[in-house]
Design a protein around this motif. Structure first.
Motif, short mmCIF file in Angstrom:
data_model
loop_
_atom_site.label_atom_id
_atom_site.label_comp_id
_atom_site.label_asym_id
_atom_site.label_seq_id
_atom_site.Cartn_x
_atom_site.Cartn_y
_atom_site.Cartn_z
N VAL A 69 31.21 38.44 40.63
CA VAL A 69 31.19 39.68 41.42
C VAL A 69 29.97 39.64 42.34
O VAL A 69 28.86 39.32 41.89
N PRO A 70 30.11 39.96 43.62
CA PRO A 70 28.94 39.96 44.51
C PRO A 70 27.95 41.04 44.09
O PRO A 70 28.33 42.13 43.66
N ARG A 72 25.91 42.89 45.97
CA ARG A 72 26.07 44.06 46.83
C ARG A 72 27.56 44.26 47.10
O ARG A 72 28.04 44.16 48.24
N TRP A 73 28.27 44.58 46.03
CA TRP A 73 29.72 44.63 46.07
C TRP A 73 30.26 45.68 47.05
O TRP A 73 31.37 45.55 47.56
N TRP A 74 29.48 46.72 47.30
CA TRP A 74 29.97 47.80 48.17
C TRP A 74 30.17 47.34 49.62
O TRP A 74 30.91 47.97 50.37
N THR A 76 31.82 44.91 50.53
CA THR A 76 33.17 44.36 50.70
C THR A 76 34.14 45.40 51.27
O THR A 76 35.23 45.04 51.70
N TYR A 484 34.62 46.44 39.80
CA TYR A 484 33.33 45.81 40.05
C TYR A 484 32.29 46.29 39.03
O TYR A 484 31.50 45.51 38.49
N GLY A 489 28.98 44.59 38.02
CA GLY A 489 28.49 44.77 39.38
C GLY A 489 27.74 43.60 39.97
O GLY A 489 27.05 43.73 40.97
N GLY A 490 27.86 42.43 39.37
CA GLY A 490 27.20 41.25 39.92
C GLY A 490 25.71 41.20 39.71
O GLY A 490 25.02 40.37 40.32
#
Length: 506
Positions: A69-70, A72-74, A76, A484, A489-490
């Motif tokens: 998961v990246p 800074r998932w937001w 995306t 995520y 959440g990475g």
């Protein structure tokens, strides 16, 4: 010479024995729990992709097993306003500041506990006024006959005290270990605060965009109804329509308008909640509108391996740190059942005049040792050890519960994404069908082959389908963010601290 060497060897042997003893620490040693031996999050196989629909945020999502998961998932979701909101929240939210302060407090408590591993050194100074007559040193005259010391005198002292408690059974080291684990727990709770705050801002933003869209769609429906009401009222005025027809359309207008206050209230509450997340007052917050249709639904969804989940979720890591702390506290309680040996010494000066301190003939020193062995404490010490062991059992059960909940969250989120896609596909079909039906019924009504009630019913069905489609689109975005979060959440080690620095620099 030989005697001196023997004394030196004996002294070295003594210190060697003491250091060896100091290396022992009673109580259990902590070992991190192994990752659960499961290979999947659900009983059934995860499909390669979800269903798709030909509407905004309706593309199929592909599951990438084993992908990370990246952090800074937001980003995306491709919304500059969403990115700004989350970064502001991470930098200014009081909940983050509280978690950061709790971490600093725990770290300083660890430093304080670590100080017990070293000797204590204290400077001392004092002055004493006394009379020696009562001890046979004089007869009440100015000085004693035997020693020349004044019968009433002032004694000055200054020096340094050194004390050290040998940590023979590891009470101090276990205490340091417990405090260090508590600091780790606070660090992971800080990461969890960052993660949950970002998730709350994202889901609230998606809800805000959805409510804006629902309000807009409802207002359009109300406008259409009012056009129809105006037409029916004019027809009623010339006798082409009955009053019953007017009342029916009036009821439709009132029903549609009645849904608007609730939607507007929900929008207002969502915006005030966003203000709190961003660390601002509702009266001062500035929120640029987020268009639901402008948000991008991530197409590729990483799904971490089950074996990696417990190392990624901050709540699981915090529960593991609590388990570590509870293990160390059993060691502290166990060590308290054993004797303690304390070494002490001092060096200083005693003089009858302050100016004579540290002069010739005024030096003094002491060396001592003490043994404190618990014999009877009314069962307190053993009860404390049993309480610590019960605390360890509780921490182990809490850890297992947290792990199970983590796997449940992932399984539920994966299922939600599948069903969200199916629901959106069905809602899109329903919206298209009701739109076509409304167009057909309106055409038939204009040609006299359909009643006005059929037109109103088709309009109501289309309104419901539009609202359902908007809600389904927003649900896909929110549940993607939920997955995520469920996967951690990475976050990696020290990501929270790095992000804090990054956000503060903006």
């Amino acid at each position: 010479m030989v005697a001196g060497q023997a004394v030196a060897r004996l002294r070295a042997l003594t210190w060697g024995i003491l250091f060896t003893l100091a290396g022992c620490a009673v109580g259990p040693n902590f070992r991190a729990p192994p990752s659960p031996a499961v290979e999947a999050y659900r009983k059934d196989a995860l499909p390669p992709a979800t269903a798709g629909a030909n509407v905004p945020t309706g593309d199929a999502q592909h599951f990438l097993a084993g992908a990370d998961v990246p952090g800074r998932w937001w980003t995306t979701f491709a919304s500059d306003e969403l990115n700004r909101r989350i970064e502001q929240a991470l930098a200014h939210s009081p909940s983050v500041a509280s978690a950061q302060a709790a971490l600093r407090q725990a770290q300083e408590n660890t430093n304080a506990a670590r100080g017990g591993l070293f000797p204590s050194i204290d400077a001392k100074a004092g002055v004493t006024r006394g009379n020696a007559n009562g001890f046979g040193f004089g007869t009440g005259t100015t000085t004693t006959a035997a020693s020349g010391i004044p019968s009433t005198f002032t004694l000055y002292n200054a020096g340094v005290n050194v004390g050290y408690t040998l940590d023979l059974f590891g009470a101090v080291r276990r205490g340091v270990e417990a405090q260090s684990a508590a600091a780790d727990q606070q660090r992971f709770q800080l990461e969890g605060t960052y993660l949950s705050l970002a998730a709350n801002v994202a889901t609230a933003s998606f809800r805000e965009a959805s409510l804006r869209e629902q309000i807009h769609a409802t207002e359009e429906i109300v406008a259409d109804y009012r056009v129809q009401l105006d037409l029916v009222e004019k027809q009623n005025a010339i006798g082409a329509k009955s009053m019953a027809d007017v009342l029916v359309i009036q009821a439709q207008v009132a029903t549609a308008e009645a849904s608007l206050p609730a939607l507007r209230q929900a929008l207002d509450q969502t915006q005030t909640q966003l203000a709190v997340y961003l660390g601002e007052f509702p009266s001062t917050v500035q929120l640029a509108a987020i268009n639901l249709g402008a948000l991008t639904l991530p197409h590729d969804i990483p799904v971490s391996l089950p074996s990696a989940l417990t190392r990624q979720r901050p709540d699981v890591r915090a529960a593991e740190a609590q388990l570590h702390r509870a293990t160390a506290e059993v060691g502290v309680a166990s060590a308290n059942l054993f004797p303690q040996i304390t070494l002490s010494g001092s060096i200083g000066s005693l003089a009858l005049h302050a100016g004579d301190l540290f002069g010739s003939g005024t030096k003094s020193w002491t060396v001592g040792g003490g043994l404190l062995a618990p014999l009877f404490h009314g069962g307190t010490l053993r009860a404390q050890k049993r309480a610590a062991e019960a605390g360890l059992d509780k921490a182990a059960a809490d850890y297992q519960s947290t792990v199970l909940t983590a796997f449940q969250n992932v399984a539920d989120s994966l299922r939600a994404l599948e069903l969200d896609a199916d629901s959106l596909q069905a809602q899109a079909a329903a919206e298209q069908s009701t739109a076509s039906s409304l167009e057909l019924v309106a055409f038939q009504y204009r040609n006299g082959s359909a009643s006005y009630l059929q037109v109103l019913d088709a309009t109501r069905q289309h309104q419901q389908a539009r609202i359902g489609l908007i809600q389904a689109r927003a649900a896909r975005l929110s549940d993607t963010a939920a997955l995520y979060i469920a996967l951690g959440g990475g976050w990696k080690e020290d990501d929270a601290g790095k992000l804090a620095v990054a956000t503060e620099s903006h």
